[in-house]
Each structure stands twice: as C-alpha cells, then as structure tokens.
Design a protein around this motif. Structure first.
Motif, short mmCIF file in Angstrom:
data_model
loop_
_atom_site.label_atom_id
_atom_site.label_comp_id
_atom_site.label_asym_id
_atom_site.label_seq_id
_atom_site.Cartn_x
_atom_site.Cartn_y
_atom_site.Cartn_z
N ARG A 138 0.79 -1.22 0.00
CA ARG A 138 0.00 0.00 0.00
C ARG A 138 0.83 1.29 0.00
O ARG A 138 0.51 2.23 -0.75
CB ARG A 138 -0.97 0.00 1.17
CG ARG A 138 -1.92 1.17 1.05
CD ARG A 138 -3.34 0.79 1.25
NE ARG A 138 -3.79 1.26 2.53
CZ ARG A 138 -4.85 0.78 3.15
NH1 ARG A 138 -5.53 -0.22 2.64
NH2 ARG A 138 -5.20 1.27 4.31
N THR A 174 0.20 3.81 -2.93
CA THR A 174 -0.36 5.14 -2.68
C THR A 174 0.49 6.22 -3.32
O THR A 174 -0.02 7.10 -4.02
CB THR A 174 -0.45 5.39 -1.16
OG1 THR A 174 -1.11 4.29 -0.56
CG2 THR A 174 -1.20 6.67 -0.88
N LEU A 179 -6.07 10.95 -0.73
CA LEU A 179 -5.36 10.65 0.52
C LEU A 179 -6.33 10.16 1.59
O LEU A 179 -6.03 9.27 2.36
CB LEU A 179 -4.60 11.88 1.00
CG LEU A 179 -3.42 12.28 0.13
CD1 LEU A 179 -2.73 13.50 0.70
CD2 LEU A 179 -2.44 11.14 0.00
N LYS A 180 -7.51 10.77 1.62
CA LYS A 180 -8.53 10.36 2.57
C LYS A 180 -8.90 8.89 2.33
O LYS A 180 -8.91 8.07 3.24
CB LYS A 180 -9.75 11.26 2.38
CG LYS A 180 -10.82 11.08 3.41
CD LYS A 180 -10.63 12.10 4.53
CE LYS A 180 -11.54 11.77 5.70
NZ LYS A 180 -11.08 12.38 6.93
N VAL A 181 -9.17 8.60 1.07
CA VAL A 181 -9.60 7.25 0.72
C VAL A 181 -8.51 6.23 1.04
O VAL A 181 -8.78 5.14 1.52
CB VAL A 181 -9.98 7.20 -0.79
CG1 VAL A 181 -10.18 5.76 -1.23
CG2 VAL A 181 -11.23 8.01 -1.02
N SER A 182 -7.26 6.60 0.75
CA SER A 182 -6.20 5.60 0.94
C SER A 182 -5.59 5.67 2.33
O SER A 182 -4.60 5.03 2.61
CB SER A 182 -5.13 5.79 -0.12
OG SER A 182 -4.61 7.09 -0.02
N ARG A 183 -6.19 6.49 3.20
CA ARG A 183 -5.74 6.61 4.59
C ARG A 183 -4.23 6.77 4.67
O ARG A 183 -3.50 6.01 5.28
CB ARG A 183 -6.22 5.41 5.41
CG ARG A 183 -7.65 5.55 5.82
CD ARG A 183 -8.19 4.26 6.36
NE ARG A 183 -8.30 3.27 5.29
CZ ARG A 183 -8.58 1.99 5.48
NH1 ARG A 183 -8.72 1.54 6.68
NH2 ARG A 183 -8.70 1.17 4.47
N TRP A 184 -3.78 7.83 4.02
CA TRP A 184 -2.35 8.13 3.86
C TRP A 184 -1.60 8.15 5.18
O TRP A 184 -0.53 7.60 5.31
CB TRP A 184 -2.30 9.47 3.12
CG TRP A 184 -1.15 10.36 3.40
CD1 TRP A 184 -0.96 11.18 4.46
CD2 TRP A 184 -0.02 10.56 2.55
NE1 TRP A 184 0.19 11.87 4.33
CE2 TRP A 184 0.79 11.51 3.18
CE3 TRP A 184 0.40 10.04 1.33
CZ2 TRP A 184 2.00 11.94 2.63
CZ3 TRP A 184 1.58 10.47 0.77
CH2 TRP A 184 2.36 11.40 1.42
N LYS A 185 -2.20 8.77 6.22
CA LYS A 185 -1.43 9.03 7.44
C LYS A 185 -1.00 7.74 8.12
O LYS A 185 0.14 7.59 8.51
CB LYS A 185 -2.24 9.89 8.39
CG LYS A 185 -2.03 11.37 8.13
CD LYS A 185 -2.40 12.22 9.30
CE LYS A 185 -3.82 12.70 9.19
NZ LYS A 185 -4.17 13.64 10.26
N GLN A 186 -1.92 6.78 8.22
CA GLN A 186 -1.56 5.55 8.90
C GLN A 186 -0.53 4.74 8.11
O GLN A 186 0.37 4.14 8.65
CB GLN A 186 -2.78 4.65 9.12
CG GLN A 186 -3.77 5.16 10.11
CD GLN A 186 -4.89 5.88 9.40
OE1 GLN A 186 -4.66 6.70 8.51
NE2 GLN A 186 -6.13 5.55 9.75
N GLU A 187 -0.71 4.74 6.79
CA GLU A 187 0.02 3.74 6.02
C GLU A 187 1.40 4.18 5.57
O GLU A 187 2.30 3.39 5.44
CB GLU A 187 -0.81 3.35 4.79
CG GLU A 187 -2.14 2.71 5.16
CD GLU A 187 -1.98 1.45 6.00
OE1 GLU A 187 -0.92 0.80 5.88
OE2 GLU A 187 -2.89 1.13 6.77
#
Lengths: 306, 423
Positions: free
Chosen positions: A226, A230, A296-304
């Motif tokens: 991911r 991303t 970025l929201k959809v792919s949950r950028w911050k966690q991953e």
C-alpha cells in the motif's frame, strides 16, 4: 545561536521553494483577478469578472467532467496494469533483464515524441495502424468473403473509418491508451520496489498456514504494497491531471473542445484572454488539491505511509 | 496539521506551478542604443521577424538582413543599421519588453502595428516614406495601416490564397476543367471520389488555420466575418448557406474526413503525396508541393465561388513601422526607400515565397504562371477584421470550433457570433 543553526541548513531550501513554488502560485492567483491585454499589458483589476466569464463558457462543465473521467480512467488502468506487470517482473524467468529494460523505453522517450509517433501511426492516409487494418481487411474479404467494415477493419485508406483521431468517441480511448502507455513504466517500477520490501518470511508463514495464492495476494501482498501503491497512484493523479503533451499533440482538444481537459482549455484560453486563462489555472490548481485530498482520505495516507 | 501533509502540499504545488511556467521564455536583451557614435554617424536599431528556417539555416532572416544592410551601408556610409532577427514565437514578447524598458527599436518588422499607435510610439508613415514609395503601395493594403485616418503601419509583405488542383487525378477522373462554381466543384469532387481519390477536396478546418479556410468559403457566397457596415455577421444567412453546402460535401464523403480536426499542414502534405484532388493553398505551399509526388502535375486557379470564381481572396500581410523615440526619421526614410525601391523587396519575396505589397512588385512577378492567380486577386484582397479588438478572441474560438459548422451550421456560427458580440 545554537537554536538558529538548523535555519542555515533549511534556509536555502525554503528560499528556493518560496521563489519557484509559492511566488508563482501567488502571481497566478493575482493574475486571475486582473484584466490583461493580449500583449500582456496589465490594464487594471478585474474583480471576479474572469471567473464569471470562465464559468459562463458553454464548454466549461463538460471539460471539467471530462478531466475527472480522464484522470480516473488513466490512473485506474495504469495501476491495474502495473500491479500485474510488477508481479510478473518480480518472478524469475529467462530474459527478465531484457524485459525490464524494455519496459523503461516508453518512460525514457519524451512524452511529446511518443504522442506524435502515435498520431502518425493513426494517420488516416499513411498510418501504420490503419495499413494493418486495411491489409487484414483485404485478407478477410478475399479469404472469407466478409465485409471488413463489419469487423472494424478497413476496405480502403483515407476515409472516415480510418480517421480514429477525428471523432471524440474513438479519439478518447486512444488518448487514454497513450497516457497509460507512458505512465505504466514508472508505476510498475515503483510497485516493483514495493514488492522487494516485503519480507519472504511473511509468505512462508502464509504458506504454512495453508493460504491460497489469491488469499496471499489479497491479504499480504496488497496491504504491504500500500505505501508504494499510494505514492505511485498519487504522483500519477497529479501528473495525469496536468497532462498536456499527449492531448495537445494528438488532437489539440478537437473536434471543438470534445477531447479537451482543463489543462488544454487553459492553454487555449491563453491566446484570447490571459486573465481568464489564469482563472482556469487557479480552478485547475484547486481541482488537483481536492482530488489529492480525496485520494489521501480514501487511501488513509497518514496511517500507512508514515 | 501534519508536517508530512504540508510537505506533500508543497511538493504538489511544485508540480503544478513548474508545469505552468514551462512556456514562459524570452529574455529581452535590448542592447544599448549607441545612438550617435560621433562624426554624424547614426545607428538605427532594427528588429525583424524570421521568415526563414531559423538561425544558421541558409535562408535565415539574419543572413538576409545582414546582406541588405551591408549594401545599404555601402550606399549610405553615415548610417549604421543593427538588425536583430527574432523568431515569430518570441518577437511580440521581446518587443513588448523593449518597449516597457523604454528602449524600443527604431524600426520594427512584425505581424501587427496597431498596439503601438495608441501609446503614440510610432512615426506617421508619411514622415518616413518618400511620396513615390507611398503611392506605389497597394491602396487596399495601405488602407489597413491607418488608425483614425492616419497611416502608421507600412505594409511589408503579403500572402494570398488560390485553388490548387491535381491535374493527374483530374485526368484520371475525367474532369476536363478546374471548377469555377460550387456546383462544378461538387461534381468534380464526386467524379474524383468515384475514381478512388480518398480526399477529393482537402478541407482543413482544424485548429491551425480554420479561420482562413472558412473565410475563403464565406467569400464565395458574398459573406465574411463582418458585413459591409462593419458589424459582426458570422451567422449571416449567406454564411449559414455556405456551411450548409459544405455540410453536404462532408456528408457525401467528398472532403477530408472530420475536417474540424485537420490542420492545413496535414492537408497540404496529403496533397503533395497525391492523395488530394483539390485544396486551397498559397504561394508558401508551392515548395511543399514541389518537394512531393505532384511536382509539375498541379495547376493553380482562382477559388470557385457559388456562382463564379472569386475576384477577391484572403490577403494576409505583415508590417514594418518606425518608432519615434530616437527621432531619426530622415535616416529611417533612407532605409525604407532603399528597401522598397532596391532589390531587397523583391529578394525577400522570392526567397520566402511571399507576395509583394507594391504595384511595381506585382509588375515584376507577372511572368510567373503559378503566381498569376494570386497576383490577380491581390489588389482586391479581403482581410480578417484584425483591427477589431475582439478579433483575437473570436479567432481563438473559430480555430477551435469552426469545424463543427459542417455538422450544425446555424448553431455553431450563432455561438461564434455571440462570442464576437459579447462584452
């Protein structure tokens, strides 16, 4: 004094960013509120008139919708194809080195050049793709007695049927194809790098637990891929949205504005009204930010990616 | 706010803005105007556009002007001329920079003059041209050099259009004569199509020059972009009728397919390759055709109109002008007189396949068979309404959308009319 030390290191970069990034953005936004003659002379403030004129353009809505479809289609196809290719190139097989080098070619060639080459290949009178379609058409006609046109082949060069870039319905798929063609190499390499970081122990563990191949791919490869996915997709979104040379070289957004995206539209407007063109740039800029934020929201950028 | 997000936003901004400043260029190196180098010597600074293939090429503009200037300086030792040749893409921007910096050239040769008149930067034509030269200029051309009745722009070179037809294909299709009317043109196109010609009539209504091809057809029916009173008339009944006729041609497969996406360059190349029966072209297409398969196999005639051949054509002209900042009208006059009365004016026409703007220039070329249709129509040429400030916007829109008029004439022409009338 010690506290200021980092500034000496970061300073030049900050200045550089301010000069080549922030200042042009400010200028762009400022120009969009000015009345500018076609010789480039500023004639004074123009309030919101540039934006009002832009939004009143009868092709504006179509162009914006087309831009989004263009981005989604190109990036979606690119990612899907690249995922498959990366998987393939991650295997050991004879000639892998050659195949990997060959994949770089579309990336190494200039995008403009690639687009022009495809335009020539699709030329209705002499394009090689149409020559093949005609020769195949002659073949099916002579051997099977089938009308070549019923199979999407040609009976002669130069006509309407040979002119695929002349109509939006056939030109758009070709534009998407070329855009995917030039985006796939980078994306594949980004994903290959991602695949290389997945430790083999994880796969061993999965095998011992008796996971199927599909299951392994879905539950191990994809999640661990991911971060790479991303970043690759994000860069593609921005690149493709701002993509100019492919469409410009192949169709100039024509017929009418039927193959134009917002970037093409902005460039065309520059010939008639620089202020309105700047307004289009600002809208474009906003669109990229919105698209990126959604992504970025959809792919949950911050966690991953952290 | 997450630091990484800030970083991402900046990186994003970098991609966007870097992409957007790619097209900017042009460093106006205007050099010092070493006005009077003592001893009564006067140096004239001249900026000219490049009609050739660029620096270093045998036909480069710099080479042409250097030769002209060398001859001129021999005859006028008290005057030096420094010529800077700039390509067409950059010349407007660079001249604008010079003007903004208060260092305009003394002489400028380019595609438009009207922008400088308003700011009072130019000499009147009569101040820098001797009466003989002024009278030699074609009246219709000189007329367009006037702002409020006073001439500032001086016609420099021009170009015009006529119909090219492929004699070999005409013979093959059994068409005896090149067409003079639309009906004859359509009948000839049908015969060509029946004989297997893929593009009987080459119709470039794509972005490159839709405004020219459309105008030539409009002229054939007494139409145009404006009516006789100077009002925009893009969707006049005549023009709608014209494009309805073209729609019939396109629907019958008698033209280039999807004309709204085809540039004139492509159509001319196809003509040169022998795939096009007829197409409108100019003197500048002659070298292209001569380099192709149709050398010596094509003819040139006046463009057919609805009821008979056109006695006018599309004229395009470039300008030369003198800036008044350094106040050297006498020296400039000498240079202009030298250019128009000496061999230079004819040489530039020969070298770049342009057309003259003087009566004497037309006289000198009258022996050339291929140029005859152009020269005949030139004194009565029609022009784009380029002095109208709306034209650049209308023109941009025409280039992009005019091709649609062969599908829905009234609608597309009506939309263009609306653009012209807006604001």
């Amino acid at each position: 004094m010690k506290k200021l030390e980092p500034l000496a290191w970061v300073g030049p970069a900050v200045v550089l960013i301010a000069a080549v990034v922030i200042w042009p953005v400010v200028e762009m936004i400022r120009s969009s509120f000015l009345k500018i003659s076609r010789f480039g002379v500023v004639q004074g403030p123009n309030g919101l008139a540039n934006y009002e004129k832009l939004f009143a353009e009868k092709d504006f809505a179509d162009i914006m919708v087309r831009s989004v479809i263009w981005v989604v289609a190109v990036v979606g196809l690119t990612v899907l194809i690249s995922l498959a290719l990366a998987q393939l190139f991650n295997q050991r097989f004879p000639g892998r080195k050659v195949a990997r080098w060959a994949l770089i070619a579309p990336w190494a060639a200039s995008v403009l050049m690639t687009a022009i080459v495809f335009k020539w290949m699709l030329d209705p009178e002499v394009g090689v793709i149409n020559l093949i379609r005609r020769d195949l058409g002659t073949f099916v006609h002579d051997v099977f007695g089938v009308d070549p046109r019923s199979l999407g082949l040609l009976s002669a060069m130069g006509g309407e049927a040979a002119d695929q870039l002349g109509q939006a319905s056939t030109a758009m798929p070709w534009l998407v194809f070329v855009a995917v063609f030039v985006s796939v190499p980078f994306t594949t390499y980004a994903l290959l790098a991602g695949l290389a970081t997945i430790p083999s122990e994880v796969y061993e563990a999965a095998r011992m637990d008796g996971a199927s191949r599909l299951r392994t791919y879905w539950s191990i490869t994809l999640p661990l891929l991911r971060p790479a996915l991303t970043v690759a997709a994000l860069i593609n979104v921005m690149n493709v949205f701002n993509s100019f040379p492919i469409i410009w070289a192949m169709t100039r957004g024509q017929p009418g504005y039927d193959t134009a995206t917002s970037t093409i539209f902005m460039y065309i407007l520059k010939n008639s009204d620089i202020g309105e063109s700047a307004a289009m740039s600002v809208v474009n800029f906003g669109m990229v930010i919105v698209l990126t934020a959604i992504f970025l929201k959809v792919s949950r950028w911050k966690q991953e990616v952290a | 706010m997450n630091k990484k997000l800030v970083g991402a936003a900046l990186g994003l901004a970098a991609t966007v803005t870097l992409a957007s400043c790619g097209s900017g260029s042009g460093t106006g190196t205007a050099g010092d105007s070493g006005d009077k180098a003592g001893g009564g010597q006067v140096t004239l600074k001249m900026v000219a556009a490049d009609y050739g293939d660029g620096p270093g090429k045998p036909n480069s503009g710099q080479k042409f002007w250097d030769e002209v200037v060398a001859e001129f300086e021999k005859a006028n030792p008290a005057i030096n001329v420094e010529v800077t040749v700039i390509n067409w893409n950059d010349i407007d921007k660079q001249v604008a920079t010079m003007v903004q910096n208060g260092q305009p050239p003394d002489i400028l040769q380019t595609g438009d003059y009207s922008g400088f008149v308003k700011d009072g930067l130019l000499h009147k034509a009569e101040e820098v041209l001797s009466p003989g030269v002024q009278q030699d200029l074609l009246e219709k051309f000189a007329e367009f050099g006037k702002v409020d009745g006073v001439a500032y722009g001086i016609p420099f070179v021009s170009s015009a259009r006529a119909l090219f037809y492929n004699k070999e294909l005409f013979t093959k299709a059994g068409v005896a004569e090149p067409p003079k009317t639309w009906d004859e043109l359509k009948a000839a196109a049908q015969k060509l199509k029946d004989a297997g010609v893929s593009q009987p009539f080459g119709l470039p209504l794509g972005q490159e020059e839709a405004q020219a091809e459309a105008f030539l057809w409009m002229l054939g029916n007494g139409g145009g972009y404006k009516d006789a009173s100077g009002k925009w008339a893009i969707n006049s009944p005549q023009n709608v009728e014209t494009f309805t006729f073209l729609k019939g041609m396109v629907d019958a497969g008698l033209t280039t397919p999807n004309p709204g996406t085809k540039d004139r360059k492509t159509v001319w190349e196809d003509f040169a390759a022998g795939k096009v029966g007829m197409a409108n072209g100019g003197p500048m297409s002659i070298p292209i055709f001569d380099a192709g398969a149709v050398k010596d196999k094509y003819g040139v005639v006046a463009i057919p109109g609805k009821t008979g051949p056109l006695d006018t054509t599309l004229g395009v002209m470039d300008w030369i002008m003198a800036f008044n900042k350094n106040n050297h009208p006498e020296e400039i006059k000498k240079f202009f007189d030298y250019f128009y009365t000496g061999p230079a004016a004819q040489k530039i026409v020969d070298l770049y396949k342009l057309l003259p703007v003087t009566k004497s220039g037309i006289q000198k070329l009258s022996g050339d068979e291929k140029l005859k249709p152009f020269l005949d129509a030139l004194p009565n040429a029609s022009f784009y309404p380029f002095t109208d400030p709306k034209w650049s916007e209308v023109n941009t829109q025409i280039k992009q959308t005019m091709g649609g008029a062969v599908q829905d004439p009234a609608k597309v022409l009506g939309e263009l009319q609306k653009v012209a009338e807006a604001g």
